[in-house]
Design a protein around this motif. Sequence first.
Motif, short mmCIF file in Angstrom:
data_model
loop_
_atom_site.label_atom_id
_atom_site.label_comp_id
_atom_site.label_asym_id
_atom_site.label_seq_id
_atom_site.Cartn_x
_atom_site.Cartn_y
_atom_site.Cartn_z
N GLY A 66 6.29 8.12 4.43
CA GLY A 66 5.16 9.02 4.65
C GLY A 66 4.15 8.47 5.62
O GLY A 66 4.42 7.52 6.37
N SER A 67 2.96 9.05 5.59
CA SER A 67 1.91 8.70 6.55
C SER A 67 1.33 7.33 6.26
O SER A 67 1.64 6.70 5.25
CB SER A 67 0.79 9.76 6.50
N SER A 68 0.45 6.88 7.14
CA SER A 68 -0.18 5.56 7.01
C SER A 68 -0.98 5.49 5.71
O SER A 68 -1.46 6.50 5.21
CB SER A 68 -1.08 5.29 8.19
N ALA A 120 0.84 -1.21 0.00
CA ALA A 120 0.00 0.00 0.00
C ALA A 120 0.87 1.25 0.00
O ALA A 120 0.61 2.20 -0.76
CB ALA A 120 -0.93 -0.02 1.21
N ARG A 121 1.88 1.28 0.84
CA ARG A 121 2.74 2.45 0.92
C ARG A 121 3.52 2.66 -0.38
O ARG A 121 3.69 3.80 -0.83
CB ARG A 121 3.70 2.32 2.11
N LEU A 122 3.97 1.58 -1.00
CA LEU A 122 4.72 1.73 -2.25
C LEU A 122 3.81 2.11 -3.41
O LEU A 122 4.19 2.92 -4.27
CB LEU A 122 5.50 0.45 -2.55
N PHE A 123 2.59 1.57 -3.46
CA PHE A 123 1.64 2.00 -4.48
C PHE A 123 1.38 3.50 -4.36
O PHE A 123 1.33 4.22 -5.37
CB PHE A 123 0.32 1.24 -4.36
N VAL A 177 11.92 -4.30 6.42
CA VAL A 177 11.58 -3.56 5.20
C VAL A 177 10.43 -2.60 5.47
O VAL A 177 10.47 -1.42 5.08
CB VAL A 177 11.21 -4.53 4.05
N LEU A 178 9.39 -3.07 6.16
CA LEU A 178 8.25 -2.20 6.47
C LEU A 178 8.69 -1.01 7.30
O LEU A 178 8.28 0.13 7.03
CB LEU A 178 7.17 -2.98 7.21
#
Length: 251
Positions: free
Chosen positions: A244-246, A58-61, A236-237
């Motif tokens: 950035g943010s959640s 999700a964060r990378l997308f 990694v996470l």
Amino acid sequence: MTALQIQGLLHEGKAKKVFQTDRPGVVAVQYKDDATAFNAQKKAQLAGKGLLNWEISARLFEALEAQGISSHYLGCLEPGWMVVQEVEIVPVEVVLRNRAAGSLCRQLPIKPDTPLQPALLDLYYKDDALGDPLLTEARLELMQLLSAAERVELERLARAVNAALQTLMRPLQLELVDFKLEFGRSADGRLLLADEISPDTCRLWEVGVADAEHRILDKDRFRKDLGGVVEAYGEVLKRVQGLGSSPRQYR
């Protein structure tokens, strides 16, 4: 707007389940704890892996979206659940290699760790039963998997993702050695980045660690029985959280 309603199971893969929702063109994806390797010949359950891959993806997308790279990603529900645009998955896996490792060194006389510039891009037919065979130009044309324009766009997008991920990961002290991408066709015919981007699909090494085993922060820890798979994904996470943010909630 009313809350999204999850309905029947549409598809279950090795690492995720895809569910129909009450909104047209929108599906929900649940990340599983299953670990597989060698076309599912090796299997295990690793508690917590699904949650880690969900949040990393999700964060990378979202980070790629901020750089102008579109994907099927729409947002998240509760932990472990992602909402995505329904797409027709193109049965072609795109593999980009920035450094020689893994199967490439078994198939060709190239020494491990050799830098590959420009990145080597290979296409494979997505079929576990056939062992995901390499696609040549002639095979692509024979099977009519992609139009000529789609082939050009697929490679352009893949190289754009590679450049963006390298830029994102370098400050995190992560080296993107190689990775697999999947794409899907949207209802209006666009090619969108799909599936996931995680240590399951990326070979990631910790920068500055010389030991060939200790530097591994990806699924190779499972493939090679090195242990510490969930711990490596967690590392990694922790680094990706610095981007950035959640992850945003789907509304």
